[in-house]
Scaffold this motif. Structure first.
Motif, PDB file in Angstrom:
ATOM      1  N   THR A  23      20.909 -10.153 -14.648  1.00  0.00           N
ATOM      2  CA  THR A  23      19.991  -9.183 -14.035  1.00  0.00           C
ATOM      3  C   THR A  23      20.759  -8.001 -13.460  1.00  0.00           C
ATOM      4  OG1 THR A  23      19.682 -11.084 -12.629  1.00  0.00           O
ATOM      5  CG2 THR A  23      17.720  -9.894 -13.246  1.00  0.00           C
ATOM      6  N   LEU A  29      21.530  -5.605 -16.267  1.00  0.00           N
ATOM      7  CA  LEU A  29      20.337  -4.871 -16.732  1.00  0.00           C
ATOM      8  C   LEU A  29      19.958  -3.780 -15.727  1.00  0.00           C
ATOM      9  CD1 LEU A  29      18.130  -7.780 -18.135  1.00  0.00           C
ATOM     10  CD2 LEU A  29      19.522  -6.114 -19.387  1.00  0.00           C
ATOM     11  N   ILE A  30      19.834  -4.186 -14.442  1.00  0.00           N
ATOM     12  CA  ILE A  30      19.441  -3.198 -13.426  1.00  0.00           C
ATOM     13  C   ILE A  30      20.524  -2.127 -13.306  1.00  0.00           C
ATOM     14  CG2 ILE A  30      18.830  -2.863 -11.002  1.00  0.00           C
ATOM     15  CD1 ILE A  30      18.028  -5.803 -10.923  1.00  0.00           C
ATOM     16  N   VAL A  88      22.859  -0.979 -15.405  1.00  0.00           N
ATOM     17  CA  VAL A  88      22.949   0.001 -16.485  1.00  0.00           C
ATOM     18  C   VAL A  88      21.773   0.982 -16.399  1.00  0.00           C
ATOM     19  CG1 VAL A  88      22.856   0.300 -18.979  1.00  0.00           C
ATOM     20  CG2 VAL A  88      24.267  -1.502 -18.005  1.00  0.00           C
ATOM     21  N   THR A  89      20.575   0.437 -16.181  1.00  0.00           N
ATOM     22  CA  THR A  89      19.400   1.307 -16.088  1.00  0.00           C
ATOM     23  C   THR A  89      19.563   2.319 -14.957  1.00  0.00           C
ATOM     24  OG1 THR A  89      18.186  -0.679 -16.684  1.00  0.00           O
ATOM     25  CG2 THR A  89      16.893   1.253 -16.082  1.00  0.00           C
ATOM     26  N   VAL A  90      19.906   1.806 -13.785  1.00  0.00           N
ATOM     27  CA  VAL A  90      20.024   2.690 -12.623  1.00  0.00           C
ATOM     28  C   VAL A  90      21.150   3.697 -12.826  1.00  0.00           C
ATOM     29  CG1 VAL A  90      20.577   2.762 -10.165  1.00  0.00           C
ATOM     30  CG2 VAL A  90      19.039   1.019 -11.045  1.00  0.00           C
ATOM     31  N   VAL A 113      22.268   4.992 -15.587  1.00  0.00           N
ATOM     32  CA  VAL A 113      21.827   6.053 -16.495  1.00  0.00           C
ATOM     33  C   VAL A 113      20.822   6.964 -15.789  1.00  0.00           C
ATOM     34  CG1 VAL A 113      20.581   6.526 -18.637  1.00  0.00           C
ATOM     35  CG2 VAL A 113      22.281   4.704 -18.565  1.00  0.00           C
ATOM     36  N   LEU A 114      19.882   6.332 -15.076  1.00  0.00           N
ATOM     37  CA  LEU A 114      18.838   7.117 -14.414  1.00  0.00           C
ATOM     38  C   LEU A 114      19.406   8.020 -13.324  1.00  0.00           C
ATOM     39  CD1 LEU A 114      15.777   4.722 -14.086  1.00  0.00           C
ATOM     40  CD2 LEU A 114      16.195   6.546 -15.715  1.00  0.00           C
ATOM     41  N   SER A 138      19.898  11.294 -14.449  1.00  0.00           N
ATOM     42  CA  SER A 138      18.711  11.936 -15.028  1.00  0.00           C
ATOM     43  C   SER A 138      18.583  13.378 -14.538  1.00  0.00           C
ATOM     44  CB  SER A 138      17.472  11.129 -14.638  1.00  0.00           C
ATOM     45  OG  SER A 138      16.323  11.906 -14.818  1.00  0.00           O
ATOM     46  N   MET A 155      17.471   6.898  -7.196  1.00  0.00           N
ATOM     47  CA  MET A 155      18.533   5.980  -7.605  1.00  0.00           C
ATOM     48  C   MET A 155      19.718   6.089  -6.655  1.00  0.00           C
ATOM     49  SD  MET A 155      17.299   4.280  -9.903  1.00  0.00           S
ATOM     50  CE  MET A 155      15.549   4.511  -9.999  1.00  0.00           C
ATOM     51  N   ALA A 183      26.002   0.134 -11.348  1.00  0.00           N
ATOM     52  CA  ALA A 183      25.428   1.443 -11.650  1.00  0.00           C
ATOM     53  C   ALA A 183      26.471   2.541 -11.467  1.00  0.00           C
ATOM     54  CB  ALA A 183      24.228   1.697 -10.741  1.00  0.00           C
ATOM     55  N   SER A 229      22.408   6.060 -26.710  1.00  0.00           N
ATOM     56  CA  SER A 229      22.686   4.685 -27.122  1.00  0.00           C
ATOM     57  C   SER A 229      23.713   4.602 -28.248  1.00  0.00           C
ATOM     58  CB  SER A 229      21.382   3.988 -27.538  1.00  0.00           C
ATOM     59  OG  SER A 229      20.831   4.671 -28.649  1.00  0.00           O
TER      60      SER A 229
END
Lengths: 405, 404
Positions: free
Chosen positions: A105, A108-109, A111-113, A115-116, A119, A128, A289, A319
């Motif tokens: 988890t 997953l969190i 990498v998402t955060v 990248v975001l 943003s 973030m 992150a 990606s």
């Protein structure tokens, strides 16, 4: 002149160990090593002597005695009559469980955060930042305790579900119960013939993989792109579902039902596990992150521009071009974060999660009074787990490293 | 050719010296020490001891000092269990000028800080009596709150001089853990508390219940035995302190809280609505609670033992804080009172103290009965009856050997 140098080379005097720069550093290193080893030996000897003086010489016999205490979360068979060694094993498995769940988890969190956070959307990027700085700068123990307290105080008690005037209700068609003792979710039950469904499912997974491979080969050869996602979705769903109904629904669900003091049946995810898992994931994800962000920023902007110039869309640029290159920068700090998460799981005792620190380093240590033995074993356990994680991740790091030809 | 490899940090492959690696291993792979239940203070104390030679007597003190400084500079885990290296606990206490006493983390009536932050309670009174006997000052006590898990390490390591923390006297603690129980100041048994709303009348009805239990206690083992013997299932929720148990129990995260019956009564007394909770009739174990000290220092053990006995004898002989001053002025008719209060004979010097030691201990908080009544007795919110803890003459188990 040359003659003197020659004689100097051939004759070795003891004083040269100190006065000759060729040997001096060797001497210093040897002396330092000897002193270090003497120091360690003295410490060990001192500990052994003091233990003997206490009448408690190092002995691991207690591991074969019955533990006498119960453990709530057991991944293997265990009763209070099992040995202390068995209790330690239960603890190790619990540690591994929360570590693995947490690492997945957190990645997953994270990498998402990560990248975001880069943003272009101002609000998303700032949100973030707030998340990362908030979690990174507060000790994880506080997060764990906070999550547990929130858990216990906000979710309803099992007895609130009872009676005509129940104040709480189950979700998803009476299948999921969220209580302050944990979550009860349906558990699959396998009847006769279920293995055929499982076999078909495994075969369709293999089919998906081979179709994706075929599609990639075809694309490389001809440039033609096949609709991989839709086809694979069909392979994933249709055969298994068909066989499931043909076989007469051999796989059922064991639903949690309120019985006595608690819910019975289904999977029971304890509040301690969830609180610990969430807190560790969110905390570590903040660090991941940052690693992800630094990795992305380390990739030259020219790469993005080149991708755009070729007409690749932003999502695919990220990606296919940025992330694979960034990965090489991200992996080494990621290893550290996985290790941190695993070690931080030893804070589990704060919420009563029975990990290895709670069983071997907690109750067993306390009931047997074998501090030295228990702590040595505990350290050996964490060392082994950490070194294994390290080895696996280093191997992965090697495999994605830039191969210079 | 190195294309964009220049942007990579070298961390993936750079060469590290052996020293770097060792450091790295230690930092990365040693888990949080606090989670292991070792307080740094405890560790330091342990590490401060030299090898066993220093146990032998005062003539080794110089050596100990020297070793101390060498030690403190150096190390990590080496002497975890190396408890006993001082000239004698009584001398240590006198030299320090205060007594270090291990108590619970807060159990109203037994040991809890009052509104002014002063520790008070039934167990605390024992510590104060000892401090009064040895140092002449009942306030010269430094209290160390310990959990069920940390208490024995704290005592074994020398972090506390005496542990007065409703601790059950058991064979293995006495023999295997190398402690000396100096007596019993409260005869207890393990009970269960449940919310009245559950409608449970007996512990045998608890099949499938979630039970809050303090880890590292005898109650944990009793619980496992009791439920196994009665063939009923339960879900243990291990917790560290009484406060945590209270939080979980009141929020309904567990159905039952089990610990010593006295502890349950004390905990219930602090609830908003104590009447909503009942103690089940079953008492499933014997829990003789008493203060304990380390093995190997008999002089100190004697002192603690006879301080407790002095409090008990004082009640039996009718010495109270009200008549104490008058009685200790001059010898009276009862020779045992005279010996106890030092107006006749010299029992104090046999302990290494002066004649008035017991009088000071009693003056600190009154006799056993007064301490009981003030902290946990029927007039308090905890409301425990004397029961087993009445004087032997009144049908209880509290009994002190004679002062002679």
């Amino acid at each position: 002149m040359t003659a003197t140098t020659d004689t100097d080379k051939s004759v070795f005097r003891l004083s040269m160990l100190i006065y000759d720069t060729r040997y001096r550093s060797l001497t210093i290193q040897a002396v330092a090593l000897i002193l270090f080893m003497l120091g360690v030996a003295w410490l060990l000897n001192n500990a052994a002597e003091n233990l003997a003086a206490l009448g408690k010489p190092l002995s691991f016999g207690f591991l074969t005695h019955p533990a006498g205490y119960d453990i709530n979360q057991r991944l293997v068979e265990y009763t209070s009559q099992s040995t202390h060694a068995r209790a330690a094993l239960v603890g190790i498995l619990n540690t591994l469980l929360v570590a693995v769940l947490g690492c997945i988890t957190a990645t997953l969190i994270g990498v998402t955060v990560g990248v975001l956070r880069l943003s272009k959307n101002w609000i998303v990027a700032r949100l973030m930042t707030v998340y990362i700085e908030g979690f990174r700068n507060v000790p994880v123990l506080l997060w764990i305790v906070l999550f547990m307290a929130i858990f216990i105080e906000t979710f309803p008690q099992p007895r609130d579900f009872r009676g005509a005037d129940a104040t709480a209700s189950m979700y998803l068609g009476e299948s999921v119960a969220l209580t302050n003792r944990g979550f009860y979710i349906p558990k699959p039950v396998f009847y006769d013939g279920s293995w055929i469904v499982i076999a078909v499912f495994v075969v369709s997974l293999i089919g998906m993989w081979s179709f994706a491979r075929m599609a990639r080969k075809k694309q490389e050869a001809t440039g033609q792109i096949l609709p991989v996602m839709w086809v694979n979705l069909a392979i994933f769903v249709i055969p298994s579902v068909l066989v499931y109904f043909v076989m007469g629904k051999p796989i059922g669900l064991d639903m949690p039902v309120l019985k006595g003091f608690n819910f019975a049946g289904g999977f029971y995810m304890r509040n301690s596990l969830i609180a610990l898992w969430l807190a560790l994931s969110l905390y570590t994800a903040a660090f991941i992150a940052e690693a992800v962000r630094s990795g992305i920023q380390a990739v030259s902007h020219g790469q993005t521009e080149a991708a755009f110039a070729l007409g690749i869309r932003p999502g695919r640029t990220m990606s296919l071009i940025i992330l694979p290159q960034a990965l090489r920068v991200i992996i080494p700090p990621l290893i550290s974060q996985y290790l941190n998460l695993t070690k931080n799981s030893s804070l589990a005792i704060a919420v009563g999660y029975m990990d290895i620190t709670g069983t071997l380093g907690g109750i067993t240590l306390n009931q047997t009074g074998r501090e030295m033995e228990s702590l040595l074993m505990l350290m050996a356990c964490y060392l082994t787990i950490s070194l294994t994680v390290s080895a696996i991740m280093n191997w992965y790091n090697e495999s994605i490293k830039l191969k210079e030809r | 050719m190195r294309s964009d490899a220049g942007i990579l940090p070298e961390s993936a492959s750079y060469h590290r010296s052996i020293g770097d690696c060792v450091l790295d291993l230690m930092v990365r792979n040693c888990p949080n020490l606090r989670a292991l239940g070792i307080s740094m203070r405890g560790t330091k104390t342990i590490l401060a001891f030299g090898p066993k030679s220093s146990r032998k007597g005062t003539d080794h003190q110089e050596e100990v000092k020297m070793k101390k400084s060498v030690f403190l500079g150096a190390l990590t885990v080496a002497g975890l269990a190396a408890g006993l290296a001082s000239a004698g606990t009584m001398d240590d206490v006198k030299a320090k000028g205060f007594l270090q006493c291990g108590v619970s983390t807060g159990l109203v009536g037994f040991a809890a800080p009052d509104a002014n932050g002063e520790w008070d309670g039934f167990d605390v009174s024992v510590c104060r009596a000892i401090a009064a006997a040895v140092l002449g000052d009942a306030k010269a006590v430094k209290f160390t709150p310990t959990t069920g898990k940390t208490r024995f390490t704290a005592l074994a390591s020398g972090e506390v001089d005496v542990l007065a923390r409703n601790t059950t006297w058991t064979f293995s603690r006495d023999v295997d853990l190398k402690f000396t129980f100096i007596g019993v100041n409260y005869y207890d048994g393990q009970g269960f508390m449940v919310p009245k709303a559950l409608g449970v009348a007996s512990a045998k009805d608890l099949d499938g219940a979630t039970v809050c239990i303090q880890t590292g206690t005898t109650t944990e083992l009793n619980l496992a035995d009791y439920f196994r013997a009665n063939n009923i299932k339960y879900e243990p929720v291990p917790i560290e302190t009484n406060a945590e148990a209270q939080q979980q129990y009141l929020a309904g995260a567990c159905d039952v809280y089990t610990t010593d019956a006295s502890g349950l009564a004390a905990t219930r007394a602090t609830f908003e609505n104590p009447g909503d909770h009942v103690l089940l009739p079953e008492i499933i174990s014997k829990e003789p609670l008493g203060p304990l000290v380390r093995h190997g220092d008999d002089q100190w053990a004697d002192l603690v033992k006879w301080t407790l006995n002095a409090l008990i004898s004082a009640e039996e002989l009718g010495v109270t804080s009200a008549n104490l001053a008058e009685m200790s002025k001059a010898p009276g008719n009862n020779p045992e009172i005279n010996r106890l209060l030092g107006t006749e004979g010299d029992l104090g010097s046999m302990l290494g103290l002066d004649k008035a030691w017991a009088a000071r201990a009693i003056a600190a908080g009154g006799n056993y009965g007064e301490i009981f009544a003030r902290n946990i007795g029927e007039a308090t919110s905890i409301g425990l009856a004397r029961g087993l803890n009445a004087q032997w003459a009144n049908g209880g188990l509290i009994y002190s050997p004679p002062f002679r």
